[in-house]
Design an enzyme around this catalytic site. Sequence first.
Site, PDB file in Angstrom:
ATOM      1  N   LYS A 114       0.838  -1.210   0.000  1.00 50.13           N
ATOM      2  CA  LYS A 114       0.000   0.000   0.000  1.00 50.13           C
ATOM      3  C   LYS A 114       0.865   1.250   0.000  1.00 50.13           C
ATOM      4  O   LYS A 114       0.483   2.267  -0.564  1.00 50.13           O
ATOM      5  CB  LYS A 114      -0.960   0.007   1.183  1.00 50.13           C
ATOM      6  CG  LYS A 114      -2.015  -1.071   1.040  1.00 50.13           C
ATOM      7  CD  LYS A 114      -3.408  -0.582   1.352  1.00 50.13           C
ATOM      8  CE  LYS A 114      -4.439  -1.528   0.752  1.00 50.13           C
ATOM      9  NZ  LYS A 114      -5.204  -2.253   1.721  1.00 50.13           N
ATOM     10  N   LYS A 195      -3.746  -9.780  -6.707  1.00 49.22           N
ATOM     11  CA  LYS A 195      -5.043 -10.253  -6.203  1.00 49.22           C
ATOM     12  C   LYS A 195      -6.153  -9.307  -6.677  1.00 49.22           C
ATOM     13  O   LYS A 195      -5.893  -8.128  -6.936  1.00 49.22           O
ATOM     14  CB  LYS A 195      -5.024 -10.364  -4.669  1.00 49.22           C
ATOM     15  CG  LYS A 195      -4.942  -9.041  -3.970  1.00 49.22           C
ATOM     16  CD  LYS A 195      -5.256  -9.134  -2.485  1.00 49.22           C
ATOM     17  CE  LYS A 195      -5.192  -7.739  -1.897  1.00 49.22           C
ATOM     18  NZ  LYS A 195      -5.770  -7.536  -0.618  1.00 49.22           N
ATOM     19  N   LYS A 198     -10.505  -3.986  -4.522  1.00 54.05           N
ATOM     20  CA  LYS A 198     -11.729  -3.170  -4.647  1.00 54.05           C
ATOM     21  C   LYS A 198     -11.563  -2.014  -5.631  1.00 54.05           C
ATOM     22  O   LYS A 198     -12.536  -1.420  -6.039  1.00 54.05           O
ATOM     23  CB  LYS A 198     -12.124  -2.614  -3.274  1.00 54.05           C
ATOM     24  CG  LYS A 198     -12.592  -3.689  -2.311  1.00 54.05           C
ATOM     25  CD  LYS A 198     -13.223  -3.083  -1.065  1.00 54.05           C
ATOM     26  CE  LYS A 198     -13.383  -4.121   0.024  1.00 54.05           C
ATOM     27  NZ  LYS A 198     -12.377  -4.015   1.072  1.00 54.05           N
TER      28      LYS A 198
HETATM   29  P1  TYM Z   1     -10.464  -6.399   3.043  1.00 53.77           P
HETATM   30  O1  TYM Z   1     -11.600  -5.470   3.067  1.00 53.77           O
HETATM   31  O2  TYM Z   1      -9.289  -6.081   2.217  1.00 53.77           O
HETATM   32  O3  TYM Z   1     -10.946  -7.814   2.588  1.00 53.77           O
HETATM   33  C1  TYM Z   1     -12.048  -8.438   3.217  1.00 53.77           C
HETATM   34  C2  TYM Z   1     -11.925  -9.929   3.160  1.00 53.77           C
HETATM   35  O4  TYM Z   1     -11.871 -10.371   1.803  1.00 53.77           O
HETATM   36  C3  TYM Z   1     -10.709 -11.176   1.607  1.00 53.77           C
HETATM   37  N1  TYM Z   1     -10.205 -10.909   0.249  1.00 53.77           N
HETATM   38  C4  TYM Z   1      -9.949 -11.863  -0.649  1.00 53.77           C
HETATM   39  N2  TYM Z   1     -10.064 -13.207  -0.611  1.00 53.77           N
HETATM   40  C5  TYM Z   1      -9.724 -13.895  -1.714  1.00 53.77           C
HETATM   41  N3  TYM Z   1      -9.286 -13.302  -2.874  1.00 53.77           N
HETATM   42  C6  TYM Z   1      -9.162 -11.957  -2.954  1.00 53.77           C
HETATM   43  N4  TYM Z   1      -8.748 -11.377  -4.078  1.00 53.77           N
HETATM   44  C7  TYM Z   1      -9.487 -11.173  -1.812  1.00 53.77           C
HETATM   45  N5  TYM Z   1      -9.488  -9.838  -1.561  1.00 53.77           N
HETATM   46  C8  TYM Z   1      -9.925  -9.699  -0.291  1.00 53.77           C
HETATM   47  C9  TYM Z   1      -9.716 -10.698   2.662  1.00 53.77           C
HETATM   48  O5  TYM Z   1      -8.755 -11.689   2.949  1.00 53.77           O
HETATM   49  C10 TYM Z   1     -10.623 -10.431   3.833  1.00 53.77           C
HETATM   50  O6  TYM Z   1     -10.914 -11.619   4.527  1.00 53.77           O
HETATM   51  N6  TYM Z   1      -7.828  -5.992   7.195  1.00 53.77           N
HETATM   52  C11 TYM Z   1      -9.035  -6.577   6.683  1.00 53.77           C
HETATM   53  C12 TYM Z   1     -10.251  -6.018   7.397  1.00 53.77           C
HETATM   54  C13 TYM Z   1     -10.196  -6.231   8.866  1.00 53.77           C
HETATM   55  C14 TYM Z   1     -10.305  -7.468   9.558  1.00 53.77           C
HETATM   56  C15 TYM Z   1     -10.188  -7.147  10.936  1.00 53.77           C
HETATM   57  C16 TYM Z   1     -10.466  -8.780   9.142  1.00 53.77           C
HETATM   58  C17 TYM Z   1     -10.066  -5.257   9.806  1.00 53.77           C
HETATM   59  N7  TYM Z   1     -10.054  -5.799  11.033  1.00 53.77           N
HETATM   60  C18 TYM Z   1     -10.261  -8.154  11.913  1.00 53.77           C
HETATM   61  C19 TYM Z   1     -10.528  -9.783  10.119  1.00 53.77           C
HETATM   62  C20 TYM Z   1     -10.424  -9.463  11.481  1.00 53.77           C
HETATM   63  C21 TYM Z   1      -9.096  -6.257   5.203  1.00 53.77           C
HETATM   64  O7  TYM Z   1      -8.300  -5.570   4.691  1.00 53.77           O
HETATM   65  O8  TYM Z   1     -10.103  -6.754   4.559  1.00 53.77           O
END
Ligand code: TYM
Length: 324
Positions: A114, A195, A198
């Site tokens: 990032k 990957k 969003k």
């Molecule tokens: P975020 O918003 O980036 O992603 C949310 C969830 O989606 C999964 N994910 C994917 N899985 C498979 N292939 C992909 N291309 C892909 N892109 C995203 C992520 O692994 C995630 O499970 N830091 C976290 C948010 C968060 C969180 C937490 C999660 C904040 N606090 C506490 C668990 C526990 C995040 O960036 O999610």
Amino acid sequence: MEKQTIVSGVRASGKLHIGNYLGALQQWVELQNQGHNCYFFIADLHGITTPFKPDELSQNTLDVAATYLAAGIDPEKSVFFLQNHILEHATLAWIFNCILPLSELERMTQFKDKSKSHKENINAGLLTYPALMAADILMYKPSAVPVGEDQTQHVELSRVVARKFNNRFGKVFPEPHTFMRKPLRIMSLADPAKKMSKTGDEAILMDDSPAEISRKLKKAVTASEAGHKSPGVENLFSLLEHFGSKEEVAFFHDQQKQGNLKFSELKETLAKDIAVYFENFREKKQELLARPDYLAKILGQGADRARTVAQATLTEVKQKIGLL
Ligand code: TYM
């Protein structure tokens, strides 16, 4: 079945895509329906670590809330809330910031990625992101955190935090493990080395219309020869395994083996399957978005339930470390 406590969240930084669904939401709904004690929240505070506009942030948050519910999160069964509503998260994150060595934070892959992609905004929150994530998780003392593969390093770090805290001040936190049915990383359609994320036009959103899904898949990078295996083709097969039938998977694998796989046919089948899979979801989500007051009420009730637990954990933590 032993009842487990489960915690997970998604950042409120845009509409959710099929990678988010397969990596996170789909497993959450399963865990919830198996009767586990689930906490699912929207990480709006994490959403402001990358560039954002205030009106888009609130719109995205409501959009993600409607997405959770339309995908099957049931606020009667799961505790569903916004991260920013529980002030205890930020306090616990601060405490963890004072425990975590800077070197642990600097080696996180997401921070490195990032800071490269947002050179104009390498803020301190981007670095301390995993301390807040550890707070989100450990607050509810879970045994498992269901996430996609890209977040496993952060969950690992929450184990490090738990261990450091417990060793120094006495046991408060369990060390949660990552929950994944199988390691899952859905790749970008435009650049299968990255990957799916969003931002950009390379992600299929959960509420894309059938025409939009088809348009995006048509542009997806595949391979130059029909029999060739490439990351782009593997990614399409992985999606077909999730959204298509066993017969379709077998049919296209056979074609591939024989060296006459027609990418256009594979893409058309996949587009149809994804569109059908999310048909009910699209409808439900639209209905929910038309009821912002209902969404606010659900989130308020969820916050009340989460707060009770968060306050108890923070009181315990404060006592251990001597904060009056
Ligand atoms: P975020 O918003 O980036 O992603 C949310 C969830 O989606 C999964 N994910 C994917 N899985 C498979 N292939 C992909 N291309 C892909 N892109 C995203 C992520 O692994 C995630 O499970 N830091 C976290 C948010 C968060 C969180 C937490 C999660 C904040 N606090 C506490 C668990 C526990 C995040 O960036 O999610």
